[in-house]
Scaffold this motif. Structure first.
Motif, PDB file in Angstrom:
ATOM      1  N   HIS A   1      -9.469   0.822  -5.072  1.00 37.14           N
ATOM      2  CA  HIS A   1      -8.592   0.300  -5.994  1.00 37.14           C
ATOM      3  C   HIS A   1      -8.997  -0.151  -7.120  1.00 37.14           C
ATOM      4  O   HIS A   1      -8.585   0.364  -8.455  1.00 37.14           O
ATOM      5  CB  HIS A   1      -7.745  -0.883  -5.482  1.00 37.14           C
ATOM      6  CG  HIS A   1      -6.940  -0.567  -4.162  1.00 37.14           C
ATOM      7  ND1 HIS A   1      -6.259  -1.691  -3.512  1.00 37.14           N
ATOM      8  CD2 HIS A   1      -6.707   0.324  -3.409  1.00 37.14           C
ATOM      9  CE1 HIS A   1      -5.838  -1.168  -2.538  1.00 37.14           C
ATOM     10  NE2 HIS A   1      -5.859  -0.099  -2.348  1.00 37.14           N
TER      11      HIS A   1
ATOM     12  N   THR B   1       0.904  -1.110   0.019  1.00 36.59           N
ATOM     13  CA  THR B   1      -0.057   0.056   0.040  1.00 36.59           C
ATOM     14  C   THR B   1       0.860   1.349  -0.113  1.00 36.59           C
ATOM     15  O   THR B   1       1.980   1.305   0.357  1.00 36.59           O
ATOM     16  CB  THR B   1      -0.986   0.090   1.222  1.00 36.59           C
ATOM     17  OG1 THR B   1      -0.278   0.035   2.445  1.00 36.59           O
ATOM     18  CG2 THR B   1      -2.002  -1.226   1.346  1.00 36.59           C
TER      19      THR B   1
ATOM     20  N   LYS C   1      -5.162  -1.677   4.483  1.00 40.47           N
ATOM     21  CA  LYS C   1      -5.833  -2.874   4.056  1.00 40.47           C
ATOM     22  C   LYS C   1      -7.292  -3.235   4.389  1.00 40.47           C
ATOM     23  O   LYS C   1      -7.414  -3.743   5.268  1.00 40.47           O
ATOM     24  CB  LYS C   1      -4.863  -4.386   4.124  1.00 40.47           C
ATOM     25  CG  LYS C   1      -3.279  -4.206   3.561  1.00 40.47           C
ATOM     26  CD  LYS C   1      -2.625  -5.477   3.745  1.00 40.47           C
ATOM     27  CE  LYS C   1      -1.219  -5.183   3.265  1.00 40.47           C
ATOM     28  NZ  LYS C   1      -1.248  -5.068   1.961  1.00 40.47           N
TER      29      LYS C   1
END
Lengths: 415, 94
Positions: free
Chosen positions: A329, A315, A321
């Motif tokens: 994304h 990242t 996450k």
């Protein structure tokens, strides 16, 4: 130059499908591996933003989408697995995604093809890999067969709930947290709250012990600590810098320094890395754990025409996450893939957002949020200065928003 | 067919697509294309552009209190807010 690349891409598509019909020759084919928050969103948005002009095949071994977000509420007892389980039907019927229920076994980067466990192969013009995380069990020898992780929502979530239900009052729930980065930074602390919520009503003499490999609570620290000190006073205990290295019985965990902790119910959240297919394809090029990507397109820095999404990537600074982040994304990637397959340059200044709601009881919630924008000089995504933050305190209104977040992101990902 | 496809994607690559893509950073909470599927949040599709811009700016400068939107609104420039509002107001009310 771009037009030539586009035409040559079409040539590959033609060879890939082996079709001779004129309409087929013009169509590009995108294969998506993994139907979680990243992959499912990418499949939908490529179909939507290409107005159905790009063929999309989604490869997913599971029959249903099971949400990790909210799965701690199953441990707390206020939600059932069926509340978190959704179908892929709308992706197929509404958006025309081709769904293949199979496991991607290997990627051939030269031939641009994906081999499936069932034996078939799929050729692609562009490939999107959204495999989630795999557990690094070799850092905890033997633990895999002795304890539950419940860090992928599914049968282990139910098994851990059953262990909590079977535990006598006065027992202890012990949970270990791996070194960051791991999937869902606030997730372990939310889990501690959910178990404490259940114990408060059903087993009030019981304890929750958090053994954290990190030096401090990784996300929403001040808020979680206040909840433990006030709402669950005397029940929740937090130990930092406890790195679990082995489980000598299913009920006892050992730290790097040799401390042994006995549990009534032991839950080990193992160290993590990108999902197995990323390793097979050589995409795991950062610390041998995560996949490096170009944040303008989410194209792999290890392989051309391959994009990686979600928890599997290395990242950018301060990017968690999370399922929400994977959904984001996917949209930057979908826009870039549509642009690239149409001979256009991708968007030069993408923006992404993140919102994570954590349930500290069945109704009260705290959030963390951030907005990330591409910085051309640093070639990465940075948190927009002044944006983002956390809740001022837990609240039931945020609980309502949290449940609405879930409904909307599930619809945005799958419908 | 190929011409049709190119025409469609070229259309989606126009200025309107910029607002559409920016709005996609909001749709995880507010619904694809502003449709919304929850019970607590207003449906954004089809709202007047001026009202959307004014609300976002009020979140941004703190004059409108919020649980979370004051933190998110600060992540967008005024120009981006205009683009997103233009896209949402162009959508049909659901």
């Amino acid at each position: 130059m771009k037009r030539r690349q586009f035409i040559s891409g079409l040539g590959v598509a033609m060879a890939a499908t082996g079709c001779t019909g004129i309409s087929r020759q013009a169509r590009s084919h995108v294969v998506v591996i993994g139907g979680g928050y990243g992959g499912a969103t990418a499949a939908k948005y490529i179909r939507m933003w290409s107005a159905g002009g790009i063929d999309v095949t989604l490869v997913e071994p599971n029959a249903s989408f099971i949400s990790c977000p909210l799965s701690n509420l199953v441990l707390g007892g206020s939600r059932q697995m069926r509340d978190l389980t959704l179908g892929y039907d709308a992706l197929v019927k509404t958006h025309g995604v081709r769904l293949v229920r199979d496991l991607a076994q290997a990627i051939d980067l030269d031939k641009r093809s994906v081999k499936l466990a069932g034996g078939a192969s799929l050729r692609y013009d562009r490939l999107i890999v959204s495999p989630g995380v795999d557990f690094v069990w070799d850092q905890l020898p033997g633990a895999q067969d002795k304890v539950l992780h419940a860090w992928k929502a599914g049968p282990q979530t139910l098994a851990l709930r059953a262990q909590l239900e079977a535990m006598p009052d006065g027992g202890s729930f012990v949970m270990t947290i791996p070194p960051a980065p791991y999937r869902c930074p606030p997730g372990p602390y939310e889990r501690a709250c959910q178990v404490a919520h259940y114990f408060s009503a059903a087993k009030p003499r019981s304890k929750v012990l958090i053994l954290d490999a990190n030096p401090d609570v990784v996300s929403k620290g001040a808020l979680f600590k206040k909840v433990w000190a006030q709402k669950y006073a005397g029940m929740v205990e937090y130990w930092p810098n406890f790195k679990a290295v082995s489980v000598d019985t299913g009920k006892r965990v050992v730290s790097e320094l040799g401390e042994r902790v006995q549990a009534s119910v032991l839950n080990v959240i193992p160290p993590q890395r990108a999902g197995a297919i990323a390793a097979q394809a050589g995409l795991m090029n950062v610390n041998k754990h995560w996949c490096g990507v170009n944040f303008l397109t989410f194209e792999s820095t290890a392989a051309p025409n391959v994009h990686v999404l979600g928890d599997a990537i290395q990242t950018s600074p301060l990017m968690p996450k999370s399922g929400h982040m994977a959904n984001q994304h996917a949209k930057v990637c979908a826009a870039a893939v549509v642009d690239l397959l149409s001979g256009r340059a991708p968007e030069p200044m993408p923006v992404l957002s993140n919102t994570c709601y954590s349930f500290v009881s069945d109704k009260e919630v705290i959030h963390v949020t951030s907005v990330h924008a591409y910085d051309a000089a640093q070639k990465t995504l940075i948190v927009v200065p002044g944006s983002g933050g956390v809740s001022s305190a837990p609240g039931e209104l945020e609980g309502v928003y949290g449940m609405n977040w879930a409904r909307n992101i599930w619809a945005d990902t799958l419908n | 067919m190929k011409t049709l496809f190119l025409a469609l994607v070229l259309a989606s690559g126009s200025a309107a697509a910029s607002g559409e893509r920016l709005y996609a950073t909001c749709s995880a909470c507010h619904g694809t294309s502003g449709a919304g599927s929850g019970t607590a949040l207003p449906v954004l599709a089809g709202q007047p552009k001026e009202a959307l811009v004014a609300t976002m700016k009020a979140f941004k400068d703190g004059t409108r209190p919020a649980t979370i939107m004051h933190q998110i609104a600060k992540g967008y420039t005024d120009a981006q807010i205009e683009e997103m509002a233009a896209y949402l107001s162009s959508r049909a009310k659901k």
